[in-house]
Design a protein around this motif. Structure first.
Motif, PDB file in Angstrom:
ATOM      1  N   LEU B 229      59.347   1.394  60.137  1.00 53.74           N
ATOM      2  CA  LEU B 229      58.197   0.911  59.377  1.00 53.74           C
ATOM      3  C   LEU B 229      56.918   1.666  59.713  1.00 53.74           C
ATOM      4  N   VAL B 230      56.058   1.725  58.706  1.00 51.63           N
ATOM      5  CA  VAL B 230      54.694   2.207  58.910  1.00 51.63           C
ATOM      6  C   VAL B 230      53.794   0.970  58.933  1.00 51.63           C
ATOM      7  N   VAL B 231      52.945   0.863  59.929  1.00 57.93           N
ATOM      8  CA  VAL B 231      52.062  -0.298  60.035  1.00 57.93           C
ATOM      9  C   VAL B 231      50.622   0.189  59.946  1.00 57.93           C
ATOM     10  N   ARG B 232      49.831  -0.527  59.169  1.00 57.95           N
ATOM     11  CA  ARG B 232      48.430  -0.142  58.978  1.00 57.95           C
ATOM     12  C   ARG B 232      47.568  -1.390  59.127  1.00 57.95           C
ATOM     13  N   GLY B 233      46.516  -1.292  59.879  1.00 57.85           N
ATOM     14  CA  GLY B 233      45.665  -2.464  60.077  1.00 57.85           C
ATOM     15  C   GLY B 233      44.271  -2.056  60.498  1.00 57.85           C
ATOM     16  N   ARG B 234      43.464  -3.066  60.804  1.00 61.36           N
ATOM     17  CA  ARG B 234      42.058  -2.795  61.121  1.00 61.36           C
ATOM     18  C   ARG B 234      41.594  -3.601  62.312  1.00 61.36           C
ATOM     19  N   HIS B 235      40.758  -2.980  63.100  1.00 64.53           N
ATOM     20  CA  HIS B 235      40.015  -3.684  64.138  1.00 64.53           C
ATOM     21  C   HIS B 235      38.536  -3.536  63.835  1.00 64.53           C
ATOM     22  N   ARG B 236      37.792  -4.596  64.043  1.00 66.87           N
ATOM     23  CA  ARG B 236      36.345  -4.521  63.875  1.00 66.87           C
ATOM     24  C   ARG B 236      35.687  -4.726  65.230  1.00 66.87           C
ATOM     25  N   ILE B 237      34.798  -3.818  65.567  1.00 74.05           N
ATOM     26  CA  ILE B 237      34.231  -3.779  66.910  1.00 74.05           C
ATOM     27  C   ILE B 237      32.766  -4.198  66.845  1.00 74.05           C
ATOM     28  N   PHE B 238      32.426  -5.164  67.671  1.00 73.83           N
ATOM     29  CA  PHE B 238      31.056  -5.677  67.709  1.00 73.83           C
ATOM     30  C   PHE B 238      30.503  -5.544  69.122  1.00 73.83           C
ATOM     31  N   THR B 239      29.184  -5.386  69.205  1.00 74.00           N
ATOM     32  CA  THR B 239      28.529  -5.402  70.511  1.00 74.00           C
ATOM     33  C   THR B 239      27.618  -6.623  70.649  1.00 74.00           C
ATOM     34  N   THR B 240      27.549  -7.424  69.619  1.00 74.38           N
ATOM     35  CA  THR B 240      26.646  -8.565  69.637  1.00 74.38           C
ATOM     36  C   THR B 240      27.219  -9.713  70.473  1.00 74.38           C
ATOM     37  N   LYS B 241      26.329 -10.580  70.954  1.00 73.10           N
ATOM     38  CA  LYS B 241      26.770 -11.829  71.587  1.00 73.10           C
ATOM     39  C   LYS B 241      26.439 -13.017  70.686  1.00 73.10           C
ATOM     40  N   ASP B 242      26.077 -12.733  69.455  1.00 69.12           N
ATOM     41  CA  ASP B 242      25.727 -13.783  68.489  1.00 69.12           C
ATOM     42  C   ASP B 242      27.017 -14.495  68.059  1.00 69.12           C
ATOM     43  N   GLU B 243      27.230 -15.694  68.614  1.00 68.79           N
ATOM     44  CA  GLU B 243      28.501 -16.399  68.383  1.00 68.79           C
ATOM     45  C   GLU B 243      28.691 -16.775  66.913  1.00 68.79           C
ATOM     46  N   VAL B 244      27.609 -17.094  66.231  1.00 64.05           N
ATOM     47  CA  VAL B 244      27.725 -17.477  64.817  1.00 64.05           C
ATOM     48  C   VAL B 244      28.173 -16.275  63.987  1.00 64.05           C
ATOM     49  N   LEU B 245      27.541 -15.141  64.264  1.00 62.67           N
ATOM     50  CA  LEU B 245      27.914 -13.920  63.542  1.00 62.67           C
ATOM     51  C   LEU B 245      29.386 -13.574  63.787  1.00 62.67           C
ATOM     52  N   LEU B 246      29.815 -13.694  65.052  1.00 63.89           N
ATOM     53  CA  LEU B 246      31.204 -13.376  65.378  1.00 63.89           C
ATOM     54  C   LEU B 246      32.161 -14.351  64.712  1.00 63.89           C
ATOM     55  N   ARG B 247      31.821 -15.633  64.772  1.00 62.67           N
ATOM     56  CA  ARG B 247      32.689 -16.657  64.184  1.00 62.67           C
ATOM     57  C   ARG B 247      32.860 -16.411  62.686  1.00 62.67           C
ATOM     58  N   LYS B 248      31.754 -16.095  62.032  1.00 60.87           N
ATOM     59  CA  LYS B 248      31.823 -15.827  60.591  1.00 60.87           C
ATOM     60  C   LYS B 248      32.675 -14.589  60.311  1.00 60.87           C
ATOM     61  N   ASN B 249      32.501 -13.570  61.141  1.00 63.80           N
ATOM     62  CA  ASN B 249      33.262 -12.339  60.900  1.00 63.80           C
ATOM     63  C   ASN B 249      34.747 -12.504  61.179  1.00 63.80           C
ATOM     64  N   ILE B 250      35.083 -13.375  62.129  1.00 62.86           N
ATOM     65  CA  ILE B 250      36.497 -13.667  62.370  1.00 62.86           C
ATOM     66  C   ILE B 250      37.126 -14.253  61.110  1.00 62.86           C
ATOM     67  N   LEU B 251      36.454 -15.232  60.541  1.00 61.94           N
ATOM     68  CA  LEU B 251      36.995 -15.865  59.330  1.00 61.94           C
ATOM     69  C   LEU B 251      36.996 -14.883  58.152  1.00 61.94           C
ATOM     70  N   GLN B 252      35.952 -14.058  58.133  1.00 61.06           N
ATOM     71  CA  GLN B 252      35.846 -13.103  57.032  1.00 61.06           C
ATOM     72  C   GLN B 252      36.954 -12.055  57.076  1.00 61.06           C
ATOM     73  N   LEU B 253      37.359 -11.697  58.296  1.00 60.34           N
ATOM     74  CA  LEU B 253      38.426 -10.703  58.426  1.00 60.34           C
ATOM     75  C   LEU B 253      39.786 -11.307  58.076  1.00 60.34           C
ATOM     76  N   HIS B 254      39.974 -12.585  58.403  1.00 60.46           N
ATOM     77  CA  HIS B 254      41.266 -13.221  58.125  1.00 60.46           C
ATOM     78  C   HIS B 254      41.366 -13.743  56.697  1.00 60.46           C
ATOM     79  N   GLN B 255      40.258 -14.224  56.171  1.00 60.71           N
ATOM     80  CA  GLN B 255      40.265 -14.721  54.789  1.00 60.71           C
ATOM     81  C   GLN B 255      39.398 -13.799  53.950  1.00 60.71           C
ATOM     82  N   GLN B 256      39.910 -12.606  53.761  1.00 56.28           N
ATOM     83  CA  GLN B 256      39.160 -11.601  53.036  1.00 56.28           C
ATOM     84  C   GLN B 256      39.010 -12.028  51.584  1.00 56.28           C
ATOM     85  N   PRO B 257      37.949 -11.559  50.933  1.00 52.12           N
ATOM     86  CA  PRO B 257      37.823 -11.822  49.507  1.00 52.12           C
ATOM     87  C   PRO B 257      39.092 -11.391  48.770  1.00 52.12           C
TER      88      PRO B 257
END
Lengths: 183, 272
Positions: B229-257
């Protein structure tokens, strides 16, 4: 409702720990793929009917739009790579506004992207990496991805109209150029 | 690199800068593989690496060599693409309106012509001194602190120092020190660890040639197309400690438009 239940049922099967972790036998993997693929195909019927109803107000009229099943994970989409004009409809299932980069597989050319308010928005064409193009199971004529940023409202739907223009790439006002540096 | 009014500005991709704090961090992305252990499965100590267990036959992985590098710069996104040997591709990109660096990875089909099963991992090396501590969200419910070669409830001596430090990552893994944090969001559940200071490591793809005797009865060797198999995926890298921003981005990455593409049988004016 029965096609939606088919997808719900398939998703229920996929909660099994073997399906989640990949510890099922290979022939079971294939069966899971078959179940899920069939359910997604059938459930798209609802999306097709719903969208045509919204846009025409009458589900019984001939459809304006035909949804294509895209495989964006392998940069493949029959509709976008074979059409000179197509529509990207995006649904944000989250409860807050967000910006998301969309990457639509296309063949090389010049494209214009229009937001729902008719405004032309910035887009960029980037080539699909050769390693992706060479994936043995990928059947696609797309060579590039059209990138644009969608600004989506909470639980909102937006459509973008994309037009292939017969223009020299360098003359385009949509900034769909790319610079390549290689070493 | 031009200014785009964001709090994070990467200088693709050897370091990134938290402009709010005027602080620059190094970031190096490398790819590796662990050769899989081959056992006889008669006793637990002799199990092979397989579908259920990660059991590398090495204490350090083999690092992949970069073969080619390409840069693509435009109005919306800057990309750096690195092709490695062993059919691995890494696309590091920064969308100018979005506050993260994305690493899109592609691995496979994994070559097994040498009869060695392989387990591929990516390493994000920063200059953050995390003192062997890292955080994983484990089952997606609660972020737990992990400490290298330690267990919180008892004294442990790990017989398998690589696998014994791997933990489930459902959405996020991060390391931090003071104001500095390196968070990697995953688009799927993966195994992750931090084996060296400043490092985050995530398992990407595995192809193994022996059953691990935990019940499946088959090697993890998917050959539907005859090649693996060929596997393709994405990691998103953040340097922020803003928990709200991270929480939103976690959901945004899993429940993409959800994206629908349709041919337009009507001209633009009519569509508008």
């Amino acid at each position: 409702k029965f096609v939606l239940n088919e997808l719900k049922s398939a998703m229920g099967v996929m909660q099994h720990h073997d399906a989640i972790t990949g510890t099922e036998k290979q022939h079971v993997t294939h069966d899971y793929e078959r179940l899920l693929n069939q359910a997604i195909d059938d459930a798209l019927l609802i999306a097709r009917q719903a969208f045509n109803k919204v846009t025409q107000g009458d589900a019984l009229k001939p459809p304006l739009f035909e949804y294509a099943r895209c495989r964006l994970n392998e940069s493949s989409c029959h509709a976008s790579e074979t059409s000179d004009q197509f529509i990207i409809t995006v649904y944000n299932s989250l409860g807050w506004d967000l910006k998301e980069a969309l990457r639509i597989p296309v063949v090389e050319g010049s494209y214009e992207v229009y937001a729902p308010n008719g405004q032309k928005i910035d887009s960029q064409l980037v080539p699909i990496p050769p390693l992706v193009l060479k994936i043995p199971t990928r059947h696609s004529s797309a060579t590039h991805e059209l990138v644009f940023i969608a600004r989506l409202h909470a639980l909102g739907i937006k459509s973008f109209y994309i037009k292939k223009i017969k223009k020299n790439k360098r003359d385009s006002h949509t900034h769909d150029y790319y610079n390549v540096g290689s070493n | 690199v031009r200014s785009h009014g964001l709090n994070v500005k990467p200088t693709i991709i050897d370091n990134f800068e938290n402009r709010a704090k005027r602080d620059t961090s190094d970031l190096d992305i490398t790819f590796h593989y662990y050769p899989g252990c081959v056992g006889n499965n008669r006793v637990p100590a002799n199990r092979s690496s397989g579908a259920y267990i990660f059991r590398p036959n090495a204490t350090s992985p083999k690092q992949l060599n970069p073969l080619t590098t390409e840069n693509f710069n435009g109005v919306l996104v800057d990309e750096k693409r690195v092709v490695y040997d062993q059919k691995v591709l890494s696309v590091r990109r920064h969308y100018k309106e979005l506050e993260f660096i994305e690493n899109e990875w592609l691995v496979g089909p994994i070559d097994i012509s040498d009869d060695v099963g392989k387990e591929f991992a990516v390493r994000y090396q920063s200059d953050i001194l995390n003192n062997g501590e890292f955080y994983t969200d484990s089952n997606g419910r609660q972020v737990l602190k992990r400490k290298l070669n330690q267990r919180p409830q008892w004294n442990v001596t790990l017989a398998e120092p690589i696998a014994g430090n791997y933990y489930p990552v459902t959405n996020e893994i991060y390391i931090e020190n003071g104001d500095k944090r390196l968070t990697v969001l995953t688009d799927r559940s993966q195994g992750g660890t931090s084996l060296q200071e400043g490092q985050v490591e995530l398992m990407l793809h595995r192809r193994l040639l022996h059953d691990d005797a935990f019940g499946v009865g088959e090697a993890l060797n998917e050959t539907a197309n005859g090649e693996g198999l060929v596997v393709r995926g994405r990691h998103r890298i953040f340097t922020t400690k803003d928990e709200v921003l991270l929480r939103k981005n976690i959901l945004q990455l899993h429940q993409q438009p959800i994206v629908f593409v349709s041919e337009a049988h009507i001209p633009y004016d009519q569509w508008l």
